[in-house]
Design a protein around this motif. Structure first.
Motif, short mmCIF file in Angstrom:
data_model
loop_
_atom_site.label_atom_id
_atom_site.label_comp_id
_atom_site.label_asym_id
_atom_site.label_seq_id
_atom_site.Cartn_x
_atom_site.Cartn_y
_atom_site.Cartn_z
N VAL A 325 0.83 -1.20 0.00
CA VAL A 325 0.00 0.00 0.00
C VAL A 325 0.86 1.25 0.00
O VAL A 325 0.53 2.25 -0.63
N THR A 326 2.00 1.21 0.71
CA THR A 326 2.90 2.36 0.71
C THR A 326 3.36 2.68 -0.71
O THR A 326 3.33 3.85 -1.15
N ILE A 346 13.83 7.13 3.65
CA ILE A 346 13.97 5.76 4.16
C ILE A 346 14.62 5.86 5.53
O ILE A 346 15.65 6.52 5.70
N LEU A 347 14.02 5.18 6.52
CA LEU A 347 14.56 5.20 7.87
C LEU A 347 14.71 3.77 8.36
O LEU A 347 13.82 2.93 8.12
N ASP A 348 15.80 3.47 9.01
CA ASP A 348 15.86 2.22 9.75
C ASP A 348 16.59 2.44 11.06
O ASP A 348 17.32 3.41 11.25
N LEU A 349 16.31 1.55 12.00
CA LEU A 349 16.85 1.70 13.35
C LEU A 349 18.28 1.15 13.39
O LEU A 349 18.56 0.05 12.88
N ASP A 383 0.75 13.06 4.59
CA ASP A 383 2.00 12.39 4.24
C ASP A 383 1.80 10.87 4.35
O ASP A 383 0.95 10.40 5.11
N VAL A 384 2.58 10.12 3.60
CA VAL A 384 2.48 8.66 3.61
C VAL A 384 3.57 8.10 4.52
O VAL A 384 4.76 8.37 4.33
N VAL A 385 3.15 7.32 5.53
CA VAL A 385 4.09 6.71 6.47
C VAL A 385 3.84 5.21 6.45
O VAL A 385 2.72 4.75 6.68
N GLY A 386 4.88 4.42 6.15
CA GLY A 386 4.70 2.99 6.06
C GLY A 386 5.90 2.21 6.58
O GLY A 386 7.02 2.73 6.67
N ILE A 394 9.30 3.92 5.60
CA ILE A 394 9.26 4.91 4.51
C ILE A 394 8.36 6.06 4.94
O ILE A 394 7.28 5.85 5.47
N VAL A 395 8.84 7.29 4.67
CA VAL A 395 8.00 8.47 4.84
C VAL A 395 8.04 9.25 3.53
O VAL A 395 9.14 9.56 3.02
#
Length: 494
Positions: A325-326, A346-349, A383-386, A394-395
């Motif tokens: 969906v993202t 793109i974000l990761d921990l 905004d799209v946050v997935g 992803i934002v």
């Protein structure tokens, strides 16, 4: 729904039949009333003819029909009847009136018929003084079988019409006396229901009306010519239901005249109004109950559908959009606004594997949920946050003002991530972020993902806990740099 539809159809059939029955009964009442009133009118005229004939017989016994004694006798007609001006007419047509006037009426039809030994009724005459319509009732004066003259008296037809219909249906509506050809002889009733006047033609007056129930004005005209009774229902040409009326007509039995009575439809069905009221109340109550049932069913079904849709669109753990969906959401925005400036993050921990290994997967899930809540609350609603897998998010910042505003926003986000606290884990978490811009660095999800993924690798290589804005231009078909960067990033994580 089939059950509800069956009940609704049954009720509709019942109500239609009930309304049809009400209409038929109301028409029958109007017909019967007008027929009885016309009979009453004929009986009144008959009584006046009898009274005139008795007086004519008394006059016929004298030697001089125009004697002073006989002239005095006819003045008594005013006292005992509704007859007005009376006269004794000699065989040559000389008419001696009770008011002293004398004139010749030999050319009048009623005089000629009465001289032939018949009771007669004259054509209508409109008074220039009071605009009332009057007719002359005449009978022959006979002695030993010989007609010696004629006794006549005028009668106010308008007053008679008013008398017989005044107490009908509460005095609502109006009455007409019309000749066979449609000439209006007399009319009376409430002005609110008619704009008719003397001299008008009945058929011309109603020519602009909408005749209902498979009838036409030609049918009515034929009834007039044949002396038949009838009833028709009509509306204004515009079809306004509030203007609906009944007009019933019956022959008078004299001179081929017709008596007509107009009545508003709403008044005709007044005796059945209680039934209509109960119908409306019942129908409203039934519709409310059915509506409540349908709304309840639709609401329950909608809730289930929304739950199923949400389950298919969102990540089960964090409640964010899932990967599929993202991607669809971002591609739809890019297609809708291809020239606007958008930011792709793109974000990761950092070292998330150590969190799972050191504190357990429950603590890791709590970290993912806390991180997801921060992203949802930090970015705008449109905004799209997935979450696209593991600890990768992803934002998509839709329609941003400038690249500098994005940098400022992401820089603030990095600080807020560092401030997150978790009950089951004393350490703070950090995140590495890669940023790309559309349409400069891609006009679809995959292009932007590859570009931002390369920027994310640069952040990791630079020590994590920060962000990198990609300077890479939109890659051409066949360029595999983005994929290589992704592979290097996965190797770095491991």
């Amino acid at each position: 729904m089939v059950f509800v539809a069956a009940i609704a159809v049954g009720l509709a059939v019942f109500f239609v039949c009930a309304q049809y029955s009400i209409s038929e009964n109301s028409q029958e009442i109007v017909r019967t009333t007008v027929t009885r009133q016309s009979e009453h009118l004929r009986s009144i005229l008959g009584l006046h003819y009898q009274y005139l004939q008795m007086m004519a017989d008394q006059i016929g016994e004298t030697d001089d029909i125009t004697s002073a004694e006989n002239m005095k006798l006819i003045t008594n007609l005013h006292e005992y009847t509704d007859l007005e001006i009376s006269a004794i007419i000699e065989p040559d047509g000389t008419s001696h009136y009770d008011n002293g006037a004398i004139k010749n009426v030999a050319h009048r039809r009623y005089f000629q018929e009465s001289m032939a030994g018949k009771q007669a009724l004259s054509d209508p005459l409109e008074s220039s003084v009071d605009q009332e319509t009057r007719v002359v009732l005449s009978v022959p004066i006979i002695r030993d079988g010989e007609v010696l003259g004629v006794l006549g008296a005028s009668y106010n037809v308008t007053a008679l019409s008013r008398l017989i219909f005044n107490d009908t249906f509460g005095g609502v509506g109006y009455s007409l006396i019309v000749t066979q050809g449609g000439e209006i002889i007399a009319y009376d009733g409430q002005p609110a229901y008619h704009e008719i006047s003397y001299g008008e033609n009945f058929f011309e007056f109603y020519s602009d009306k909408r005749i209902m129930e498979n009838s036409s004005l030609e049918d009515v005209q034929k009834d007039f010519e044949e002396g038949n009774a009838g009833l028709f229902r009509m509306r204004d040409a515009q079809g306004d239901r509030s203007s609906e009326q009944y007009l019933s007509y019956v022959p008078l039995g004299m001179n081929n005249w017709m008596i007509c009575y107009m009545l508003p439809f709403s008044v005709a069905i007044q005796p059945y109004r209680f039934f209509t009221t109960y119908e409306v109340i019942f129908m409203i109550g039934f519709c409310i109950l059915v509506a409540i049932l349908i709304i309840y069913m639709v609401k329950r079904n909608s809730q289930k559908n929304r739950a199923l849709l949400k389950a298919s669109q969102t990540d089960a753990l964090t409640g964010l959009y899932n990967k599929k969906v993202t991607e669809e959401q971002i591609n739809a925005i890019l297609k809708e606004q291809p020239d606007a400036l958008h930011a792709f993050l793109i974000l990761d921990l950092d070292r998330f594997k150590e969190v799972n290994d050191g504190y357990g997967h429950a603590a890791g899930d709590a970290v993912l949920c806390g991180f997801a809540q921060l992203l949802q609350s930090y970015f705008r609603e449109n905004d799209v946050v997935g979450r696209i897998g593991g600890d990768e998010f992803i934002v998509f910042m839709k329609h941003v003002d400038s690249k500098d505003s994005v940098r400022s926003r992401v820089d603030s986000l990095v600080r807020k991530i560092g401030e997150l606290e978790f009950t089951d884990m004393p350490e703070r978490i950090t995140s590495s972020i890669g940023v790309a811009f559309a349409p400069e660095q891609g006009d679809c999800y995959m292009d932007l993902y590859k570009t931002a993924d390369g920027a994310l690798y640069e952040t990791k290589r630079s020590g994590r806990n920060g962000y990198t804005v990609s300077l890479q231009a939109c890659e051409q078909p066949g360029d595999k740099n983005g994929d290589t960067a992704g592979l290097r990033r996965e190797l770095d994580r491991n």
